[in-house]
Design an enzyme around this catalytic site. Sequence first.
Site, PDB file in Angstrom:
ATOM      1  N   LEU A  31       0.821  -1.215   0.000  1.00  0.00           N
ATOM      2  CA  LEU A  31       0.000   0.000   0.000  1.00  0.00           C
ATOM      3  C   LEU A  31       0.855   1.265   0.000  1.00  0.00           C
ATOM      4  O   LEU A  31       1.880   1.337   0.672  1.00  0.00           O
ATOM      5  CB  LEU A  31      -0.923  -0.018   1.218  1.00  0.00           C
ATOM      6  CG  LEU A  31      -1.840  -1.245   1.288  1.00  0.00           C
ATOM      7  CD1 LEU A  31      -2.656  -1.229   2.576  1.00  0.00           C
ATOM      8  CD2 LEU A  31      -2.757  -1.331   0.076  1.00  0.00           C
ATOM      9  N   HIS A  32       0.433   2.245  -0.782  1.00  0.00           N
ATOM     10  CA  HIS A  32       1.144   3.521  -0.879  1.00  0.00           C
ATOM     11  C   HIS A  32       0.126   4.656  -0.851  1.00  0.00           C
ATOM     12  O   HIS A  32      -1.078   4.401  -0.673  1.00  0.00           O
ATOM     13  CB  HIS A  32       2.013   3.542  -2.138  1.00  0.00           C
ATOM     14  CG  HIS A  32       1.269   3.172  -3.393  1.00  0.00           C
ATOM     15  ND1 HIS A  32       0.191   3.879  -3.862  1.00  0.00           N
ATOM     16  CD2 HIS A  32       1.432   2.136  -4.251  1.00  0.00           C
ATOM     17  CE1 HIS A  32      -0.242   3.325  -4.981  1.00  0.00           C
ATOM     18  NE2 HIS A  32       0.473   2.259  -5.236  1.00  0.00           N
ATOM     19  N   HIS A  35      -3.148   4.253  -2.727  1.00  0.00           N
ATOM     20  CA  HIS A  35      -4.184   3.460  -2.026  1.00  0.00           C
ATOM     21  C   HIS A  35      -4.803   4.275  -0.892  1.00  0.00           C
ATOM     22  O   HIS A  35      -6.003   4.207  -0.657  1.00  0.00           O
ATOM     23  CB  HIS A  35      -3.585   2.181  -1.432  1.00  0.00           C
ATOM     24  CG  HIS A  35      -3.021   1.238  -2.442  1.00  0.00           C
ATOM     25  ND1 HIS A  35      -1.670   0.999  -2.560  1.00  0.00           N
ATOM     26  CD2 HIS A  35      -3.625   0.465  -3.368  1.00  0.00           C
ATOM     27  CE1 HIS A  35      -1.468   0.112  -3.516  1.00  0.00           C
ATOM     28  NE2 HIS A  35      -2.626  -0.224  -4.034  1.00  0.00           N
ATOM     29  N   LYS A 147      -5.105   5.682 -12.486  1.00  0.00           N
ATOM     30  CA  LYS A 147      -3.832   5.290 -13.096  1.00  0.00           C
ATOM     31  C   LYS A 147      -4.012   4.050 -13.952  1.00  0.00           C
ATOM     32  O   LYS A 147      -3.429   3.916 -15.017  1.00  0.00           O
ATOM     33  CB  LYS A 147      -2.771   5.032 -12.025  1.00  0.00           C
ATOM     34  CG  LYS A 147      -1.371   5.102 -12.597  1.00  0.00           C
ATOM     35  CD  LYS A 147      -0.364   4.450 -11.724  1.00  0.00           C
ATOM     36  CE  LYS A 147       0.119   3.243 -12.422  1.00  0.00           C
ATOM     37  NZ  LYS A 147       0.462   2.127 -11.647  1.00  0.00           N
TER      38      LYS A 147
END
Length: 278
Positions: A31-32, A35, A147
């Site tokens: 997760l980044h 997210h 994206k």
Amino acid sequence: MMKIVSKVSEMLAIQKDLLRPVGLVPTMGALHIGHESLINQSLKDNNSTVVSIFVNPSQFNAAADLEKYPKPLNADLALLEKAGVDIAFLPDNEEMYPKGFETWIEAEKTSVILEGQSRPGHFKGVATIVTKLFNIVKPDKAYFGQKDAQQLNIIKRLNEDLNLFVSIIDMPTIRDENGLAVSSRNAFLTDAERDAAHILFQSLSQAKEMIMEGKYDAGIIRNRITKMLGGSDLISVDYVSISKLRSLEELTIIEKPVLISLAVIINNTRLIDNIIVE
Ligand code: PAF
């Protein structure tokens, strides 16, 4: 307290008692901040938020790619807990693809072009797992990043075609200070490769500018992007596409809203990005 659920049967049972509306954020973990923006939007819009983490084997083309996909589970769970997510759904392969599994969902046209052409079977894996997650979690809303524009189109399509009645919420791409779209795969890039990758968004932005200035020949714009990407030895171009936003039909003359999307490979790492011109 966040609940961790790993069985489909348990998720089905719990889902019935969740305070509605329920938001679902399907992920493959690692997760980044991209997210996080989906999760925060779901927390804002809904009374319950479920985040699934499942590294879906059927959407990977190469075993090596699946093998090396980052799986920082503890960090992911800490992030979800801190954000205030209600349920982390972490099924394993046997739960999602039990013995005898043989039924797949596939968008006939959209899944075999662009990303689908370079990654045969990828969208069949995505469409199937997303449909399964919708059926198990039964969310009112589900959140996806712009994206992955083609994935988003396919999910909107299947949601409509199969009468799943989930509100699909698309969220803008999160970028670093130089415009590079945040992705779990960026972790594979060296500093030099990351620097080189900034040309992706620069070329998309330049293309958008050309359209805003009234340049309507898609071929010229495509060439301009390809040339900019070709300026770096580190980048090999897979495709540059200028298409209708919804049907992804390739354009010769610009017709708005238009999706400009591209895929490149930088030292075995595949990166995608896109921009919409309304
Ligand atoms: O975008 C992703 O991370 C995945 O394709 C998804 C939607 C979670 C399905 O596995």
